[in-house]
Scaffold this motif. Structure first.
Motif, PDB file in Angstrom:
ATOM      1  N   HIS A  53     -52.708 -22.159 -44.954  1.00  0.00           N
ATOM      2  CA  HIS A  53     -53.256 -22.710 -43.707  1.00  0.00           C
ATOM      3  C   HIS A  53     -52.159 -22.883 -42.649  1.00  0.00           C
ATOM      4  CE1 HIS A  53     -57.214 -23.458 -45.367  1.00  0.00           C
ATOM      5  NE2 HIS A  53     -56.646 -24.000 -46.439  1.00  0.00           N
ATOM      6  N   MET A  54     -50.936 -23.020 -43.137  1.00  0.00           N
ATOM      7  CA  MET A  54     -49.824 -23.208 -42.197  1.00  0.00           C
ATOM      8  C   MET A  54     -48.578 -22.514 -42.742  1.00  0.00           C
ATOM      9  SD  MET A  54     -48.113 -26.730 -40.828  1.00  0.00           S
ATOM     10  CE  MET A  54     -49.519 -27.100 -39.798  1.00  0.00           C
ATOM     11  N   VAL A  55     -47.814 -21.913 -41.848  1.00  0.00           N
ATOM     12  CA  VAL A  55     -46.548 -21.271 -42.230  1.00  0.00           C
ATOM     13  C   VAL A  55     -45.420 -21.981 -41.500  1.00  0.00           C
ATOM     14  CG1 VAL A  55     -45.184 -19.144 -42.174  1.00  0.00           C
ATOM     15  CG2 VAL A  55     -47.659 -19.034 -42.623  1.00  0.00           C
ATOM     16  N   ILE A  56     -44.405 -22.369 -42.276  1.00  0.00           N
ATOM     17  CA  ILE A  56     -43.232 -23.026 -41.684  1.00  0.00           C
ATOM     18  C   ILE A  56     -41.996 -22.220 -42.042  1.00  0.00           C
ATOM     19  CG2 ILE A  56     -41.827 -25.133 -41.632  1.00  0.00           C
ATOM     20  CD1 ILE A  56     -44.355 -26.709 -42.363  1.00  0.00           C
ATOM     21  N   LEU A  57     -41.289 -21.781 -41.030  1.00  0.00           N
ATOM     22  CA  LEU A  57     -40.074 -20.990 -41.246  1.00  0.00           C
ATOM     23  C   LEU A  57     -38.864 -21.915 -41.196  1.00  0.00           C
ATOM     24  CD1 LEU A  57     -40.889 -17.943 -38.920  1.00  0.00           C
ATOM     25  CD2 LEU A  57     -41.428 -18.248 -41.356  1.00  0.00           C
ATOM     26  N   ALA A  58     -38.196 -22.027 -42.329  1.00  0.00           N
ATOM     27  CA  ALA A  58     -36.994 -22.859 -42.414  1.00  0.00           C
ATOM     28  C   ALA A  58     -35.902 -22.054 -43.104  1.00  0.00           C
ATOM     29  CB  ALA A  58     -37.302 -24.145 -43.187  1.00  0.00           C
ATOM     30  N   ALA A  59     -35.746 -20.832 -42.647  1.00  0.00           N
ATOM     31  CA  ALA A  59     -34.866 -19.874 -43.316  1.00  0.00           C
ATOM     32  C   ALA A  59     -33.521 -19.737 -42.603  1.00  0.00           C
ATOM     33  CB  ALA A  59     -35.557 -18.521 -43.424  1.00  0.00           C
ATOM     34  N   PHE A  60     -33.199 -20.733 -41.778  1.00  0.00           N
ATOM     35  CA  PHE A  60     -31.909 -20.801 -41.094  1.00  0.00           C
ATOM     36  C   PHE A  60     -31.907 -19.882 -39.866  1.00  0.00           C
ATOM     37  CE2 PHE A  60     -27.040 -21.121 -41.557  1.00  0.00           C
ATOM     38  CZ  PHE A  60     -27.039 -22.419 -41.106  1.00  0.00           C
ATOM     39  N   ALA A  61     -30.831 -19.985 -39.118  1.00  0.00           N
ATOM     40  CA  ALA A  61     -30.830 -19.434 -37.762  1.00  0.00           C
ATOM     41  C   ALA A  61     -30.710 -17.919 -37.675  1.00  0.00           C
ATOM     42  CB  ALA A  61     -29.689 -20.083 -36.962  1.00  0.00           C
ATOM     43  N   VAL A  62     -30.425 -17.265 -38.786  1.00  0.00           N
ATOM     44  CA  VAL A  62     -30.352 -15.801 -38.755  1.00  0.00           C
ATOM     45  C   VAL A  62     -31.623 -15.187 -39.332  1.00  0.00           C
ATOM     46  CG1 VAL A  62     -29.118 -13.771 -39.639  1.00  0.00           C
ATOM     47  CG2 VAL A  62     -27.826 -15.800 -38.896  1.00  0.00           C
TER      48      VAL A  62
END
Lengths: 135, 520
Positions: free
Chosen positions: B261-270
């Motif tokens: 239902h929701m996608v959160i990108l926390a894969a760092f700045a690159v």
């Protein structure tokens, strides 16, 4: 680096190059793996540049000659280096990497800390596999 | 082979500081959370006290091509495996200052944040209580207002005392360095032993990393973390207005579609901008054209010295013992350049590795190097300036023509310091040298500009045409696609980013929970 040979520098590099989980400092320095070519091309360049300058193999250099040559590669490629192959890394960079490897193997172990009178204070003690193969 | 597991509430890409905190807050409120971590599983028992073994924790995924005059140092600054880069971070947790949020308004340059310090202050306060920061608010005279630190300051060893003498002689201030390390036992986590192994990951739990804090809590609440899971694409509905899940590759090559239902990108700045750029023609959530832009990295201004005194340079925390921020506020009042910097003083140092004292003076070799190593082991002192890097739109992450084993384009990171940031770095080095002279150092030298931390690339802002997300990390173009982490920073100040990453993530998690029905 005095002591690096006895501490097993060549075994350390060989061991890391053959490991799936390579821990050489080169990882940090924007060189794409695999790293085998980095060392082999640089050593070839090193040997050829020494021959060009002294008409000797690196192992035949007197201590003064070796010091003079190392000083000469800190800032720029020596004569003969460029002809050794286009893939060879710049001489100053190779110097920095090999010097760092030598410090790793000579001073990065529990015994070496002890020799410097530095308390190691490990939470989890390391097992350095290459140490069992050193000369 | 394809797999289609059951749909979940939230899929989070990355298990570092932002991903783990977001996971614990959302799972605590009953959301079904899955974290996808590209790297392998790490446990406290894997955190071996060795600067050589420590390299295992750094980025070892597919290569990142780095270009530009001052590359960002992706491998050293990123993480790979459980806890991401926060697993090997040093726990230096100062707050941004009020003026960091308003650089454009105050000085007519760089960018403003879409929030003020006061908006973030409650989150800073809550996080420091949850995590436990050691410090001394009264002595940290530059610190913006907020709650007192929950733990007393970290101890000062000989190196700190002697370098502090230099600051005092020149009329400069010092305070304890605020560290997310326990100066005494705190909430079932033990006190630090001041052994300087932070870079190798802290297995005792004294340093606040995701393994010690939020990931175990997430799993206890039913959240799930899947390792060796490389996300290649964010999926959207036909209109491209709603995220519906992600595609990832398991270690055995299996392609898995995880609906959410929701996608959160926390894969760092690159890797976060890389994912967005790879997920749609022209990039997903990229109406502004700014996905990947404004990548920043603090310039490390290193000052090294040898002293006659016994310095005990191996004692303490890798981040340091003391702090000075005299050159922080009033960004236009520096001797050179523009911006803010702080000194992290008296860092615990080992003989080897990139930050070891053996590497600080590369001109030494042979017997002189041996002599130096023996002397430095007892008489070395050092400090590092964390120098602001102004955002430059051309500093950015783009996709390379080279591809990884899954056929996904590799990222290229191009970065050159703004000329005023470079000048500020030079000013910091000069000031640091004067401080070391005043402290009585017999030999003083500096290192080259080193990249420290990676920020920006998916900046937040008020306007959709000038930023990628709003102040909650919610993408302007897709309501149920969020970004968390330092990639959101429009400017980076001159302080370490991890505390601010936590504060922003906490604020975002509350917004998500409050607005869940409308967002999803």
């Amino acid at each position: 680096m005095p002591g690096a040979r006895a501490a097993g520098l060549s075994h350390y590099i060989d061991h890391q190059l053959s490991s799936r989980d390579n821990l050489l400092i080169l990882r940090y320095l924007r060189v794409k793996p695999p790293f085998d070519g980095f060392y082999s091309s640089a050593l070839t360049a090193f040997e050829q540049a020494v021959r060009k300058r002294y008409n000797k193999n690196p192992g035949e250099l007197a201590q003064g000659e070796m010091s003079e040559f190392i000083t000469s590669i800190m800032q720029k490629n020596p004569e003969g280096w460029a002809k050794s192959g286009e893939d060879a890394p710049p001489a100053p960079f190779f110097y920095f990497v090999l010097r760092s490897d030598a410090i790793d193997v000579t001073y990065g172990t529990m015994a070496a800390f002890d020799s410097l009178d530095i308390p190691y204070m490990a939470h989890i003690e390391p097992d350095h596999a290459w140490e069992s193969r050193r000369e | 082979m394809n797999k289609y597991p059951e749909r979940t509430d939230v899929v989070i890409v990355g298990s570092g500081a932002a991903g783990s905190l977001m996971a614990v807050k959302l799972s605590k409120s009953g959301k079904k959370v899955i974290i996808l971590e590209a790297g392998p599983i790490r446990k406290p028992g894997d955190l071996i006290s060795s600067q050589i073994h420590a390299r295992r924790l750094k980025w070892s995924g597919e290569p990142v091509e780095e270009t530009g005059a001052q590359p960002i140092g992706n491998v050293f600054n990123s993480g790979y495996g459980t806890g991401g880069s926060a697993l090997h971070h040093y726990g230096v947790w100062p707050r941004l200052h009020a003026e960091d949020f308003k650089v454009k308004s105050l000085y007519g340059r760089a960018l403003d944040w879409p929030i003020t310090y006061d908006d973030l202050r409650p989150s800073y306060d809550q996080i420091q209580q949850e995590v436990g920061i050691s410090g001394d608010k009264a002595r940290e005279i530059w610190r913006p207002d907020g709650a007192d630190y929950p733990l007393p300051p970290v101890p000062v060893f000989q190196q700190g005392e002697i370098i502090a003498g230099g600051f005092k002689k020149l009329g400069k201030s010092i305070s304890p360095l605020p560290l997310a390390l326990n100066s005494r036992d705190y909430k079932d986590r033990p006190a630090c032993l001041w052994d300087g192994w932070c870079d190798a990951g802290c297995p005792t739990g004294a340093l606040a990393n995701p393994l010690a804090l939020y990931l175990p809590q997430t799993e206890k609440q039913g959240g799930k973390i899947i390792h060796n899971a490389t996300v290649s694409r964010i999926l959207t509905d036909d209109g491209g207005k709603k995220a519906i899940g992600v595609i990832y590759h398991a270690d055995d090559g299996t392609e898995i579609t995880q609906m959410a239902h929701m996608v959160i990108l926390a894969a760092f700045a690159v890797q976060t901008p890389r994912l967005l750029l790879n997920s749609a023609d022209g990039g997903l959530a990229n109406r502004s054209g700014l996905v990947g832009a404004n990548i920043m990295s603090h310039a490390a201004a290193t000052v090294y010295g040898l002293f006659n005194e016994e310095m005990e340079p191996y004692m303490g925390a890798t981040g340091g013992q003391l702090l000075n921020q005299d050159s922080y506020d009033h960004k236009d009042k520096r001797t050179k350049g523009f911006g803010s910097y702080q000194w992290m003083i008296a860092q615990a140092v080992k003989p080897n590795d990139l930050l070891g004292f053996g590497g600080t003076n590369p001109a030494l070799f042979g017997p002189k190097l041996t002599e130096f190593m023996q002397q430095a082991a007892q008489h070395f002192g050092g400090m590092t300036g964390c120098v602001e890097d102004l955002p430059v739109q051309e500093n950015r992450i783009t996709l390379s023509s080279d591809k990884d084993k899954y056929g996904i384009p590799l990222p290229t990171a191009d970065h050159a310091s703004h000329k005023d940031s470079y000048a500020l770095w030079q000013a910091a080095k000069e000031e640091g040298t004067e401080i070391f002279k005043a402290a009585g150092a017999t030999h003083i030298w500096n290192g080259p500009l080193g990249p420290m931390h990676i920020m920006g690339g998916t900046i937040m802002g008020d306007k959709a045409e000038k930023s990628v997300t709003n102040s909650y990390g919610q993408c302007h173009d897709i309501d149920n696609l969020f970004i968390a982490g330092p990639g959101l920073f429009p400017t980076c100040g001159g302080v370490n980013p991890t505390f601010t990453v936590h504060a922003l993530t906490l604020r975002s998690s509350k917004y998500i929970l409050k607005n869940w029905p409308a967002i999803t």
